[in-house]
Write an enzyme that holds these catalytic residues in place. Structure first.
Site, PDB file in Angstrom:
ATOM      1  N   ASP A 128      31.796  33.227  39.905  1.00 49.58           N
ATOM      2  CA  ASP A 128      32.733  34.264  40.334  1.00 49.58           C
ATOM      3  C   ASP A 128      32.037  35.625  40.408  1.00 49.58           C
ATOM      4  OD1 ASP A 128      35.052  35.487  41.110  1.00 49.58           O
ATOM      5  OD2 ASP A 128      36.028  35.394  39.143  1.00 49.58           O
ATOM      6  N   GLY A 218      44.393  43.025  38.259  1.00 48.96           N
ATOM      7  CA  GLY A 218      43.983  44.277  38.880  1.00 48.96           C
ATOM      8  C   GLY A 218      42.686  44.826  38.333  1.00 48.96           C
ATOM      9  N   SER A 220      40.183  42.795  37.823  1.00 52.16           N
ATOM     10  CA  SER A 220      39.205  41.844  38.335  1.00 52.16           C
ATOM     11  C   SER A 220      38.013  42.520  38.980  1.00 52.16           C
ATOM     12  CB  SER A 220      39.849  40.955  39.397  1.00 52.16           C
ATOM     13  OG  SER A 220      40.480  39.856  38.826  1.00 52.16           O
TER      14      SER A 220
END
Length: 271
Positions: A128, A218, A220
């Site tokens: 990620d 938010g 992230s």
């Protein structure tokens, strides 16, 4: 089975220092805004590496070079829609109020978005990580400056700081200013126990077993900064979790040490 909560909000955005010294002297705010969750309000210059991605999804990022920002791969996908076209994104640096324009703020359009090829939006949130090239280099000053990459992982128990503009309560209440909170790196075996074995070698955990302090939706893509050998480093990228600040559910972060060569390859710099 385990439930993945990717820490991103789908919102159509409307354009409108280090944290060591002085953070104890931040102005006092009402209790309801005193968290990222469980944190405090930042002042200008506390986190000069903090970026905000202004586009179709609400995410943070980290300036790691004058022309590159690191963020999370999942920030560019939502319900099957691909937002990797750089035309969607403007990167905002040097700000603490997302709904106003500070004199220190720099708004720079993205010129490219590179998502790690190992990331699969339909699978677990592994690999990620993504890197954004800015259309032009940021002006480096006291309010905008890069964060170093780590040469080694932060040891268990290291108190690190996570910052962002995301949910401050776990109920969808977005922060009106940049927030931060200190959380300890959690032992990998302990975290894998809590997360039913879902933690890969490209992830690590930070937070308290009893919850209460965490990043949230938010935040992230934003930075988890750890001080290693006297230098603040981008040790983690806010990735996912089960809820926010819940007991037995620490925040999960992309392990940046595993991606140094990838970042160098895709930036052209030995960062």
């Amino acid at each position: 089975m385990w439930t993945t909560v990717l820490l991103v909000f789908a919102v159509w955005a409307v354009s409108d220092g280090n944290p060591l010294s002085g953070y104890q002297n931040d102005p006092v705010f009402p209790e309801e805004v005193q968290r990222i969750i469980g944190g405090s309000a930042a002042s200008l210059g506390n986190f000069p590496w903090q970026a905000r991605l202004d586009g179709p999804l609400l995410c943070g990022g980290t300036l790691v070079h004058a022309q590159y920002v690191v963020t999370a791969a999942h920030c560019f996908f939502y319900q099957g829609t691909d937002y990797t076209n750089p035309g969607y994104w403007t990167i905002r640096l040097g700000e603490i109020y997302p709904n106003s324009h500070e004199s220190t703020e720099q708004a720079i359009p993205a010129s490219s978005v590179t998502v790690h090829s190992g990331y699969n939006q339909w699978a677990t949130p592994d690999y990620d990580i993504a890197v954004i090239r800015l259309r032009h280099a940021a002006t480096i000053n006291n309010y905008v400056s890069p964060l170093s990459l780590p040469n080694y992982d932060a040891p268990d128990g290291t108190s690190c700081v996570v910052s962002g503009f995301g949910d401050t309560t776990g109920n969808g209440n977005l922060a009106s200013r940049l927030m931060y909170v200190y959380v300890p790196v959690m032992n990998r075996n302990t975290c894998n126990y809590y997360m039913n074995g879902a933690i890969t070698s490209r992830m690590f955990c930070a937070g308290f077993s009893n919850g209460g302090k965490d990043s949230c939706q938010g935040d992230s893509g934003g930075p988890l900064a750890c001080q290693l050998s006297g230098t603040w480093t981008l040790s983690g990228v806010v990735s996912w979790g089960n809820g926010c600040a819940l007991a037995g559910n620490p925040g999960i972060y992309t392990r940046v040490t595993q991606f140094r060569s990838w970042l160098s390859q895709h930036t052209g710099y030995a960062i």
